[in-house]
Design a protein around this motif. Structure first.
Motif, PDB file in Angstrom:
ATOM      1  N   LEU A 258      -3.491  80.236  -4.749  1.00  0.00           N
ATOM      2  CA  LEU A 258      -2.738  80.989  -5.750  1.00  0.00           C
ATOM      3  C   LEU A 258      -1.578  81.715  -5.086  1.00  0.00           C
ATOM      4  N   GLN A 259      -0.371  81.344  -5.495  1.00  0.00           N
ATOM      5  CA  GLN A 259       0.823  82.034  -5.030  1.00  0.00           C
ATOM      6  C   GLN A 259       1.024  83.301  -5.860  1.00  0.00           C
ATOM      7  N   ARG A 260       1.594  84.300  -5.232  1.00  0.00           N
ATOM      8  CA  ARG A 260       1.754  85.581  -5.935  1.00  0.00           C
ATOM      9  C   ARG A 260       2.617  85.437  -7.177  1.00  0.00           C
ATOM     10  N   ASN A 261       3.605  84.542  -7.141  1.00  0.00           N
ATOM     11  CA  ASN A 261       4.480  84.400  -8.306  1.00  0.00           C
ATOM     12  C   ASN A 261       3.812  83.659  -9.461  1.00  0.00           C
ATOM     13  N   LYS A 262       2.586  83.170  -9.253  1.00  0.00           N
ATOM     14  CA  LYS A 262       1.832  82.517 -10.319  1.00  0.00           C
ATOM     15  C   LYS A 262       0.746  83.430 -10.892  1.00  0.00           C
ATOM     16  N   VAL A 263       0.600  84.627 -10.328  1.00  0.00           N
ATOM     17  CA  VAL A 263      -0.465  85.526 -10.768  1.00  0.00           C
ATOM     18  C   VAL A 263      -0.312  85.878 -12.244  1.00  0.00           C
TER      19      VAL A 263
ATOM     20  N   LEU B 125      -9.241  84.092  -3.452  1.00  0.00           N
ATOM     21  CA  LEU B 125      -8.698  85.344  -2.921  1.00  0.00           C
ATOM     22  C   LEU B 125      -8.795  85.301  -1.400  1.00  0.00           C
ATOM     23  N   ASP B 126      -7.640  85.237  -0.729  1.00  0.00           N
ATOM     24  CA  ASP B 126      -7.663  85.014   0.717  1.00  0.00           C
ATOM     25  C   ASP B 126      -6.714  85.930   1.496  1.00  0.00           C
ATOM     26  N   ARG B 127      -6.090  86.922   0.811  1.00  0.00           N
ATOM     27  CA  ARG B 127      -5.190  87.829   1.516  1.00  0.00           C
ATOM     28  C   ARG B 127      -4.993  89.072   0.665  1.00  0.00           C
TER      29      ARG B 127
ATOM     30  N   ALA C 146      -4.534  90.188  -3.436  1.00  0.00           N
ATOM     31  CA  ALA C 146      -5.461  91.118  -4.078  1.00  0.00           C
ATOM     32  C   ALA C 146      -4.698  92.215  -4.817  1.00  0.00           C
ATOM     33  N   ARG C 147      -3.682  92.780  -4.178  1.00  0.00           N
ATOM     34  CA  ARG C 147      -2.882  93.829  -4.818  1.00  0.00           C
ATOM     35  C   ARG C 147      -2.175  93.312  -6.060  1.00  0.00           C
TER      36      ARG C 147
END
Length: 232
Positions: free
Chosen positions: A81-86, A99-101, A105-106
């Motif tokens: 999961l890329q942050r821009n896809k959250v 969840l790997d970083r 998580a933030r």
């Protein structure tokens, strides 16, 4: 529908036998139908035969399926999961298995807070240390779990791993056993936020071994819904 139902019946029979060998209750094991290689209609058929857990790994392909079928089951995001896809994932997917970083998580926590809807996450662990796979090293997991547990809109559901591809599933049994051992180690910390009730491990080729070693979610693609041959 009959073909998917037949495959599901066989999967459930195999899970029941694996649970019998391990002294487990088959009701503890949840089957995630990995539908990333199939279309909306096939995903609908999966739901029609009684499966309620759907696994997807690409947000842009999953969202159209969710828009048609999302209310019918629990959706699991199982890919990187890329942050821009959250933004596309939170609010649609009940579980995130990757969840790997801490930066992710933030981002998940912030988006979940904005929607007022917690997100359940599995911490991804690269137990086998494969360079081609993502995930935390086993020795990093406890500190990471403690940090992630401080984020109020994340719920840590458990641990996830992907075992190496092997012709003989017995070869990856130590990977599953190590993940279960890590889960037990974290539970001994006595922090209620780190209960980590679930283990997401086992795919089409090796799911019976994973069940014997404690899997509560198995992620099944080709053996259940078809699609390209492979472990999912």
């Amino acid at each position: 529908m009959d073909e998917i139902k037949e495959r599901l019946d066989q999967v459930r029979e195999n899970i029941q036998k694996a649970c019998g060998r391990a002294g487990r209750n088959p009701a503890e094991v949840n089957v995630i139908a990995v539908t990333k290689y199939v279309d909306v209609e096939t995903t609908r058929r999966v739901l029609d035969v009684g499966l309620t857990d759907i696994g997807e790994s690409r947000a842009q392909e999953a969202v159209p399926k969710w828009e048609e079928l999302g209310e019918r089951g629990a959706w699991h995001f199982i890919g990187h999961l890329q942050r821009n896809k959250v933004k596309a994932v939170v609010g649609r997917f009940t579980y995130v298995h990757s969840l790997d970083r801490y930066s992710l998580a933030r981002e998940l926590n912030n988006r979940s807070e904005a929607l007022g809807q917690p997100t359940r996450c599995f911490i991804q662990v690269n137990v086998a240390g494969e360079e081609s796979k993502r995930g935390l090293k086993p020795e990093e997991v406890i500190d990471f779990a403690r940090e992630a547990a401080e984020l109020p809109w994340l719920q840590l559901a458990g641990l996830m791993t992907m075992a190496p591809f092997t012709e003989d599933p017995e070869e990856v049994r130590p990977v599953f056993r190590q993940l279960r051992g890590l889960q037990q180690e974290i539970r001994k910390l006595g922090d209620s936020r780190l209960n980590l009730p679930h283990l997401s491990m086992g795919m089409s080729r090796d799911y019976t071994v994973a069940v014997e070693e404690g899997a509560t979610f198995v992620r099944l693609g080709s053996v259940l819904v078809g699609g390209p041959p492979g472990r999912r």
